[in-house]
Write a protein that holds these residues in place. Structure first.
Motif, PDB file in Angstrom:
ATOM      1  N   VAL A 390       0.822  -1.206   0.000  1.00 25.45           N
ATOM      2  CA  VAL A 390       0.000   0.000   0.000  1.00 25.45           C
ATOM      3  C   VAL A 390       0.859   1.260   0.000  1.00 25.45           C
ATOM      4  O   VAL A 390       0.414   2.338  -0.423  1.00 25.45           O
ATOM      5  CB  VAL A 390      -0.942  -0.011   1.231  1.00 25.45           C
ATOM      6  N   LEU A 391       2.125   1.139   0.438  1.00 24.37           N
ATOM      7  CA  LEU A 391       3.020   2.305   0.452  1.00 24.37           C
ATOM      8  C   LEU A 391       3.278   2.830  -0.958  1.00 24.37           C
ATOM      9  O   LEU A 391       3.606   4.013  -1.150  1.00 24.37           O
ATOM     10  CB  LEU A 391       4.346   1.944   1.123  1.00 24.37           C
ATOM     11  N   LYS A 392       3.109   1.948  -1.971  1.00 25.05           N
ATOM     12  CA  LYS A 392       3.352   2.368  -3.351  1.00 25.05           C
ATOM     13  C   LYS A 392       2.266   3.312  -3.871  1.00 25.05           C
ATOM     14  O   LYS A 392       2.425   3.923  -4.926  1.00 25.05           O
ATOM     15  CB  LYS A 392       3.453   1.141  -4.250  1.00 25.05           C
ATOM     16  N   SER A 393       1.195   3.441  -3.113  1.00 23.82           N
ATOM     17  CA  SER A 393       0.092   4.320  -3.546  1.00 23.82           C
ATOM     18  C   SER A 393       0.417   5.788  -3.317  1.00 23.82           C
ATOM     19  O   SER A 393      -0.320   6.668  -3.785  1.00 23.82           O
ATOM     20  CB  SER A 393      -1.198   3.959  -2.789  1.00 23.82           C
ATOM     21  N   TRP A 394       1.473   6.070  -2.582  1.00 22.49           N
ATOM     22  CA  TRP A 394       1.849   7.452  -2.297  1.00 22.49           C
ATOM     23  C   TRP A 394       3.263   7.727  -2.813  1.00 22.49           C
ATOM     24  O   TRP A 394       4.115   6.832  -2.855  1.00 22.49           O
ATOM     25  CB  TRP A 394       1.814   7.746  -0.791  1.00 22.49           C
ATOM     26  N   THR A 395       3.488   8.972  -3.183  1.00 16.96           N
ATOM     27  CA  THR A 395       4.808   9.423  -3.625  1.00 16.96           C
ATOM     28  C   THR A 395       5.377  10.365  -2.577  1.00 16.96           C
ATOM     29  O   THR A 395       4.707  11.337  -2.171  1.00 16.96           O
ATOM     30  CB  THR A 395       4.721  10.155  -4.973  1.00 16.96           C
ATOM     31  N   LEU A 396       6.597  10.065  -2.139  1.00 18.36           N
ATOM     32  CA  LEU A 396       7.262  10.904  -1.137  1.00 18.36           C
ATOM     33  C   LEU A 396       7.819  12.147  -1.821  1.00 18.36           C
ATOM     34  O   LEU A 396       8.675  12.055  -2.704  1.00 18.36           O
ATOM     35  CB  LEU A 396       8.385  10.120  -0.460  1.00 18.36           C
ATOM     36  N   THR A 397       7.316  13.321  -1.451  1.00 19.18           N
ATOM     37  CA  THR A 397       7.778  14.570  -2.069  1.00 19.18           C
ATOM     38  C   THR A 397       8.776  15.325  -1.196  1.00 19.18           C
ATOM     39  O   THR A 397       9.569  16.110  -1.693  1.00 19.18           O
ATOM     40  CB  THR A 397       6.582  15.486  -2.371  1.00 19.18           C
ATOM     41  N   LYS A 398       8.741  15.068   0.116  1.00 20.49           N
ATOM     42  CA  LYS A 398       9.686  15.730   1.014  1.00 20.49           C
ATOM     43  C   LYS A 398       9.852  14.884   2.267  1.00 20.49           C
ATOM     44  O   LYS A 398       8.875  14.343   2.788  1.00 20.49           O
ATOM     45  CB  LYS A 398       9.190  17.134   1.389  1.00 20.49           C
ATOM     46  N   PHE A 399      11.095  14.766   2.697  1.00 20.02           N
ATOM     47  CA  PHE A 399      11.362  13.980   3.904  1.00 20.02           C
ATOM     48  C   PHE A 399      12.353  14.729   4.782  1.00 20.02           C
ATOM     49  O   PHE A 399      13.415  15.159   4.318  1.00 20.02           O
ATOM     50  CB  PHE A 399      11.933  12.611   3.543  1.00 20.02           C
ATOM     51  N   VAL A 400      11.997  14.923   6.035  1.00 19.10           N
ATOM     52  CA  VAL A 400      12.873  15.561   7.016  1.00 19.10           C
ATOM     53  C   VAL A 400      13.333  14.488   7.996  1.00 19.10           C
ATOM     54  O   VAL A 400      12.515  13.905   8.718  1.00 19.10           O
ATOM     55  CB  VAL A 400      12.136  16.690   7.769  1.00 19.10           C
ATOM     56  N   ALA A 401      14.634  14.197   7.959  1.00 17.49           N
ATOM     57  CA  ALA A 401      15.169  13.135   8.821  1.00 17.49           C
ATOM     58  C   ALA A 401      15.051  13.522  10.285  1.00 17.49           C
ATOM     59  O   ALA A 401      14.786  14.680  10.636  1.00 17.49           O
ATOM     60  CB  ALA A 401      16.622  12.863   8.462  1.00 17.49           C
ATOM     61  N   PHE A 402      15.278  12.527  11.130  1.00 16.82           N
ATOM     62  CA  PHE A 402      15.149  12.752  12.571  1.00 16.82           C
ATOM     63  C   PHE A 402      16.101  13.851  13.025  1.00 16.82           C
ATOM     64  O   PHE A 402      17.282  13.869  12.683  1.00 16.82           O
ATOM     65  CB  PHE A 402      15.455  11.464  13.340  1.00 16.82           C
ATOM     66  N   ASP A 403      15.556  14.753  13.808  1.00 17.23           N
ATOM     67  CA  ASP A 403      16.335  15.859  14.358  1.00 17.23           C
ATOM     68  C   ASP A 403      16.323  15.717  15.876  1.00 17.23           C
ATOM     69  O   ASP A 403      15.241  15.699  16.482  1.00 17.23           O
ATOM     70  CB  ASP A 403      15.699  17.189  13.927  1.00 17.23           C
ATOM     71  N   PRO A 404      17.499  15.620  16.519  1.00 17.46           N
ATOM     72  CA  PRO A 404      17.523  15.479  17.977  1.00 17.46           C
ATOM     73  C   PRO A 404      16.861  16.633  18.709  1.00 17.46           C
ATOM     74  O   PRO A 404      16.460  16.475  19.870  1.00 17.46           O
ATOM     75  CB  PRO A 404      19.026  15.409  18.296  1.00 17.46           C
ATOM     76  N   LYS A 407      13.068  15.998  17.776  1.00 14.24           N
ATOM     77  CA  LYS A 407      12.790  14.619  18.184  1.00 14.24           C
ATOM     78  C   LYS A 407      11.695  13.964  17.337  1.00 14.24           C
ATOM     79  O   LYS A 407      10.854  13.228  17.848  1.00 14.24           O
ATOM     80  CB  LYS A 407      12.411  14.560  19.665  1.00 14.24           C
ATOM     81  N   ARG A 408      11.720  14.211  16.028  1.00 14.75           N
ATOM     82  CA  ARG A 408      10.729  13.580  15.150  1.00 14.75           C
ATOM     83  C   ARG A 408      11.250  13.514  13.726  1.00 14.75           C
ATOM     84  O   ARG A 408      12.197  14.218  13.359  1.00 14.75           O
ATOM     85  CB  ARG A 408       9.410  14.347  15.177  1.00 14.75           C
ATOM     86  N   THR A 409      10.633  12.639  12.925  1.00 16.12           N
ATOM     87  CA  THR A 409      10.811  12.641  11.479  1.00 16.12           C
ATOM     88  C   THR A 409       9.500  13.108  10.859  1.00 16.12           C
ATOM     89  O   THR A 409       8.424  12.922  11.443  1.00 16.12           O
ATOM     90  CB  THR A 409      11.150  11.228  10.953  1.00 16.12           C
ATOM     91  N   GLN A 410       9.626  13.672   9.680  1.00 20.32           N
ATOM     92  CA  GLN A 410       8.430  14.277   9.055  1.00 20.32           C
ATOM     93  C   GLN A 410       8.505  14.047   7.548  1.00 20.32           C
ATOM     94  O   GLN A 410       9.594  14.083   6.961  1.00 20.32           O
ATOM     95  CB  GLN A 410       8.393  15.769   9.376  1.00 20.32           C
ATOM     96  N   ALA A 411       7.342  13.806   6.941  1.00 19.70           N
ATOM     97  CA  ALA A 411       7.306  13.559   5.500  1.00 19.70           C
ATOM     98  C   ALA A 411       6.057  14.175   4.887  1.00 19.70           C
ATOM     99  O   ALA A 411       5.010  14.286   5.548  1.00 19.70           O
ATOM    100  CB  ALA A 411       7.348  12.062   5.222  1.00 19.70           C
ATOM    101  N   THR A 412       6.196  14.582   3.602  1.00 20.13           N
ATOM    102  CA  THR A 412       5.059  15.040   2.807  1.00 20.13           C
ATOM    103  C   THR A 412       4.867  14.038   1.683  1.00 20.13           C
ATOM    104  O   THR A 412       5.820  13.727   0.964  1.00 20.13           O
ATOM    105  CB  THR A 412       5.307  16.437   2.227  1.00 20.13           C
ATOM    106  N   VAL A 413       3.641  13.493   1.554  1.00 20.61           N
ATOM    107  CA  VAL A 413       3.356  12.477   0.543  1.00 20.61           C
ATOM    108  C   VAL A 413       2.170  12.906  -0.308  1.00 20.61           C
ATOM    109  O   VAL A 413       1.293  13.672   0.129  1.00 20.61           O
ATOM    110  CB  VAL A 413       3.063  11.112   1.200  1.00 20.61           C
ATOM    111  N   THR A 414       2.155  12.387  -1.542  1.00 20.46           N
ATOM    112  CA  THR A 414       1.086  12.721  -2.495  1.00 20.46           C
ATOM    113  C   THR A 414       0.503  11.425  -3.057  1.00 20.46           C
ATOM    114  O   THR A 414       1.255  10.514  -3.422  1.00 20.46           O
ATOM    115  CB  THR A 414       1.646  13.568  -3.652  1.00 20.46           C
ATOM    116  N   ASP A 415      -0.841  11.374  -3.130  1.00 24.27           N
ATOM    117  CA  ASP A 415      -1.459  10.166  -3.671  1.00 24.27           C
ATOM    118  C   ASP A 415      -1.607  10.276  -5.178  1.00 24.27           C
ATOM    119  O   ASP A 415      -1.183  11.266  -5.798  1.00 24.27           O
ATOM    120  CB  ASP A 415      -2.796   9.892  -3.001  1.00 24.27           C
ATOM    121  N   ALA A 416      -2.241   9.278  -5.806  1.00 24.28           N
ATOM    122  CA  ALA A 416      -2.364   9.223  -7.270  1.00 24.28           C
ATOM    123  C   ALA A 416      -3.191  10.369  -7.833  1.00 24.28           C
ATOM    124  O   ALA A 416      -2.992  10.814  -8.965  1.00 24.28           O
ATOM    125  CB  ALA A 416      -2.969   7.876  -7.672  1.00 24.28           C
ATOM    126  N   SER A 417      -4.110  10.912  -7.030  1.00 24.44           N
ATOM    127  CA  SER A 417      -4.956  12.011  -7.494  1.00 24.44           C
ATOM    128  C   SER A 417      -4.292  13.367  -7.333  1.00 24.44           C
ATOM    129  O   SER A 417      -4.863  14.398  -7.697  1.00 24.44           O
ATOM    130  CB  SER A 417      -6.290  11.985  -6.744  1.00 24.44           C
TER     131      SER A 417
END
Length: 866
Positions: A390-404, A407-417
């Motif tokens: 199901v992960l293939k249904s979204w495209t990762l457009t931005k990813f922020v790696a873990f920051d001490p 204290k989190r990771t963050q991502a922006t994803v886009t679906d097929a629409s």
């Protein structure tokens, strides 16, 4: 292993603690500008002052090592016996004794080479190169040239070259599990410390060197490895028994020499050089037969065959004495992560807040993860998805790696629409702050996290935003466990049945250790080592109060290398035999100090080099098999020692006492030499013997060994003297001479040769079992047939007159009837002695229980110590 060469103190030795003070003060103390670095000339001066960034070992020369293998009381006697054999022209004796001496030396040399591999592996773990800023220019240099004050750069895949304080960059994820035992990579930010020998998994940062070489966290571990180590109890026992036999042999031969000299000079008044040489020849040959020159070889072969048996159970022995030590181990200090647990984070049922479906919460966390980063948390989250496609249904457009910091990771994803949204995962409180959750939600999250922590679980918060991050929804909490291995509980239970107590030692948090112990059915009295041990405590001299606490504890959490080493050494100081398992550099000092250090599957080279036993199968299940095999081997060696002491007493007293009081030597020199060969060579097969497994740890009980061996030896002397007196009487009675075919004193010596060779070896049937010799376990085929073959050779020699005067086969048969009768007598004496010894032990235990009995029997046990 030699001690490490001393280096100059670190800059912090006479100043502030560079690990704790602010980074700006660190740079000022080290007099370095972060944008310029040190100059080349200053770096050279500091190398001369602080020493190279390397673990330096002062090694013995090959000549010194070889010389050490030929020293010691046992070696000296064997060498003297070999030399005298050569001077007297007894070349067969010389070859046999010399071969045994060389075999023992070669074995010790191999053992030492294996032991030195621990420090070699530690040295190899240091980074070979480093990126350093000097004279304002970045360059790559040998890591050994780094000095305190150098500005270095670390990045993905790099081994940290020295102890550092991070001074620039966003973050770094550093795997320091091999050093501290932490099961997850540590997230580092500016101001944090990075340890030499750890590995950068993510990020890139700049840092200043605060310690190098032996002064680093890594180097201090190497120092502990160099200074660690305990002498094998088998070696101690062998030395004491050998010295005991040597003293008996020397004392009796001196008495024999004194009597002979007195007779020849004072009484017979007929003394010449020929007589002196004859006495010397006989005495030295007698010493060769009596001193157990084959004892080290029997030890080595028995343990080597045991090592082969263990290798078939996926346990590789790197130090033979570990087998014997394992037999007496009563405490097993086990690492947690990867040994008792799977070292694989797994998710349990999510605790939902805004989310309505557990898989929806996990999916949001998975979208904020990267499988290719091979991060343990990311891998666990993605693995928990029932349908990862199901992960293939979204495209990762931005990813922020873990920051001490966040204290989190963050991502922006886009679906097929084309619709996009944001997801985040991280520390629950950080995700609560991101979502700006109401106070009641924040309190519920805090309570849930506290509950999970008490259960030994980590917590991961998950949030989602559908409006580009303007508002966030707190979806839920993902509990994460490192579950116990499937076989760990069974292994611990079986070890307890064998009288072995398992203590958990881990670098993880106390709550995690307690929960893991609870799931495994272990005791949950877990002590946080960092709190229990003073920071400046000498691990070689642990205070008695702390040792008391160590003995009472069920395990330890938040431990460092010096803690593990101190725990093992403290337990040993109270008489415990300690086995230690581990897999990392941080375990190496304790592994080497332990009586049986055990490197588990997947261990680092440093841990394997320091360990005496290396497990190639995951988990601890093979440990129980190793304990059983070790106790069998201990039983074989124990029976051999009792046999050898009793045999030495028999030979020496019969020869010396008959020479003194009867004026008759029952054996010739050639008989003694042949008897020595026939007695010792077949004993090598005792390594194959069938031996029962003791239900409890077994120790070297030398008073019992000496006591039983002496009793059997004394009655064996009575057996031999009885036959000798009968033979002397028969020589004076024609009818007995005619019946037995015993006509001369030379034939009487041959008869005694048959009795001593046969009686000595059948004595092993008595010493190898605590019950009657005709009951199971029966002797193994190799041992039984080796003894039979030896007796056939001896009988053929005497029947046909090879090297000894011939005697009738009828007489040989009657000697064996006599031996079999005494076999039952000695067997009964053994049973009586064992019953007497057991009664005394039970009586002592009863008296001890009476002395320790509470004088307030009606006070409840729960209040007895209040």
């Amino acid at each position: 292993m030699a001690d490490l060469s001393k280096q100059s103190d670190t800059p912090a030795a006479s100043g502030p603690d560079l690990e704790k003070i602010p980074v700006e003060q660190v740079l000022a103390t080290l007099t370095v500008k972060p944008e310029q670095g040190l100059s080349a000339s200053e770096a050279q001066q500091r190398v001369a002052r602080y020493g190279p960034n390397a673990i330096i070992v002062k090694e013995k020369t090959l000549g010194e090592q070889l010389l050490g293998y030929f020293t010691g009381s046992m070696a000296y006697v064997i060498e003297a016996a070999a030399l005298v054999s050569a001077l007297l022209g007894h070349w067969d004796d010389f070859v046999i004794i010399g071969s045994l001496l060389l075999f023992n030396a070669a074995l010790e040399f191999w053992q030492d080479r294996k032991a030195s591999s621990a420090l070699a592996a530690l040295k190899a773990g240091l980074a070979p190169e480093a990126t350093v800023l000097r004279d304002g220019q970045w360059s790559t240099v040998q890591a050994s040239t780094l000095v305190p004050g150098d500005i270095v750069k670390i990045r993905l895949g790099v081994i940290v070259p020295a102890d550092l304080r991070l001074i620039g960059g966003e973050f770094a994820s550093i795997d320091q599990a091999a050093l501290t035992g932490e099961s997850l990579p540590a997230r580092k930010k500016v101001g944090d410390e990075a340890y030499a020998g750890s590995v950068v998994k993510q990020g890139e940062m700049e840092a200043v060197v605060i310690a190098t070489g032996s002064n680093t966290f890594f180097g201090r571990t190497a120092k502990l490895v160099s200074g660690a180590g305990s002498v094998s109890h088998a070696q101690k026992a062998m030395f004491q028994i050998s010295n005991f036999l040597i003293v008996i042999a020397v004392c009796l031969t001196l008495i024999l020499v004194a009597v002979k000299v007195y007779h020849d000079i004072v009484i017979a008044k007929d003394w010449n050089l020929s007589d002196a040489l004859n006495i010397l020849q006989f005495v030295l040959v007698l010493m060769v037969a009596s001193i157990p020159v084959a004892m080290p070889a029997v030890f080595s072969i028995t343990m080597a065959l045991g090592a082969l048996a263990l290798s078939k159970q996926q346990a590789i022995v790197s130090k033979l004495s570990a087998i014997e030590e394992m037999a007496g181990v009563d405490i097993l200090c086990s690492d947690k992560t990867g040994t008792l647990t799977k070292n694989q984070l797994s998710l349990s049922e999510p605790m939902l807040f805004a989310a309505t479906d557990p898989q929806d919460c996990i999916l949001a966390a998975a979208l904020a993860s990267k499988l290719e980063d091979k991060d343990a948390i990311d891998t666990a989250v993605i693995t928990a998805l029932k349908d990862q496609s199901v992960l293939k249904s979204w495209t990762l457009t931005k990813f922020v790696a873990f920051d001490p910091v966040t204290k989190r990771t963050q991502a922006t994803v886009t679906d097929a629409s084309g619709k996009s949204f944001m997801v985040a995962k991280g520390a629950p409180q950080a995700i609560v702050d991101l979502a700006q959750a109401p106070a009641e939600i924040a309190q519920k999250v805090k309570d849930a996290v506290d509950k999970l922590a008490a259960q030994g679980a980590r917590a991961l918060g998950v949030a989602r935003s559908a409006d580009g991050g303007t508002s966030w929804s707190f979806l839920g909490i993902l509990p994460m466990f490192d579950p116990p291995r499937d076989d760990s509980k069974e292994t611990i239970d079986k070890a307890a049945e064998k009288g072995v107590r398992v203590m958990m030692i881990t670098g993880d948090d106390t709550a995690i250790a307690i929960e893991t112990a609870r799931q495994l059915g272990m005791g949950t009295h877990i002590i946080a080592a960092a709190d229990a041990f003073p920071k400046d405590m000498d691990p070689d001299n642990v205070p008695p109060a702390i040792i008391d606490a160590i003995e009472r504890a069920d395990g330890f959490a938040r431990v460092f290398p010096e803690h593990k080493y101190a725990i093992v050494k403290a337990l040993q100081s109270r008489g415990h035999l300690v086995a230690m398992t581990g897999d990392g550099v941080n375990d190496a000092p304790a592994l080497k100090q332990a009586d049986c250090g055990t490197a588990v599957s997947g261990a680092t080279d440093a841990a394997r080099g320091a360990a005496a036993l290396i497990l190639t199968a995951p988990g601890l299940s093979v440990i129980n098999g190793a304990i059983d095999e070790a106790r069998r081997i201990f039983g074989r060696i124990n029976s051999y020692l009792i046999y050898r002491i009793a045999l030495t007493i028999d030979i020496m007293f019969v020869v010396v006492l008959s020479s003194i009081f009867l004026g008759f030597s029952p054996l010739t020199a050639i008989m003694i030499v042949v008897m020595s060969l026939l007695d010792d060579l077949p004993m090598m097969t005792i390594a194959y013997d069938n031996t029962p497994v003791s239900p409890q740890p077994v120790r070297w009980d030398l008073p019992r060994i000496f006591g039983l061996a002496t009793v059997l030896g004394v009655f064996s002397v009575a057996e031999s003297f009885g036959l000798l007196l009968f033979g002397i009487k028969a020589l004076s009675l024609p009818e007995l001479q005619a019946y037995f075919g015993l006509a001369t004193h030379a034939q009487l010596q041959t008869m005694m040769f048959v009795q001593l060779v046969g009686g000595g070896q059948v004595l092993l049937f008595i010493t190898r079992t605590e019950g009657w010799f005709f009951k199971p376990p029966f002797p193994a085929a190799p041992l039984f047939w080796a003894i039979v073959a030896t007796q056939v050779v001896a009988a053929v020699m005497c029947g046909f007159g090879w090297l000894v005067p011939a005697i009738p086969w009828k007489l040989i048969g009657w000697v064996w009837v006599y031996l079999i009768a005494w076999l039952f007598i000695l067997g009964g004496i053994r049973l009586i002695y064992d019953r007497f010894a057991s009664y005394r032990t039970a009586r002592h235990q009863k008296h001890a229980a009476l002395v320790n009995q509470s004088l307030q029997p009606h006070v409840p046990a729960s209040l007895a110590n209040t």
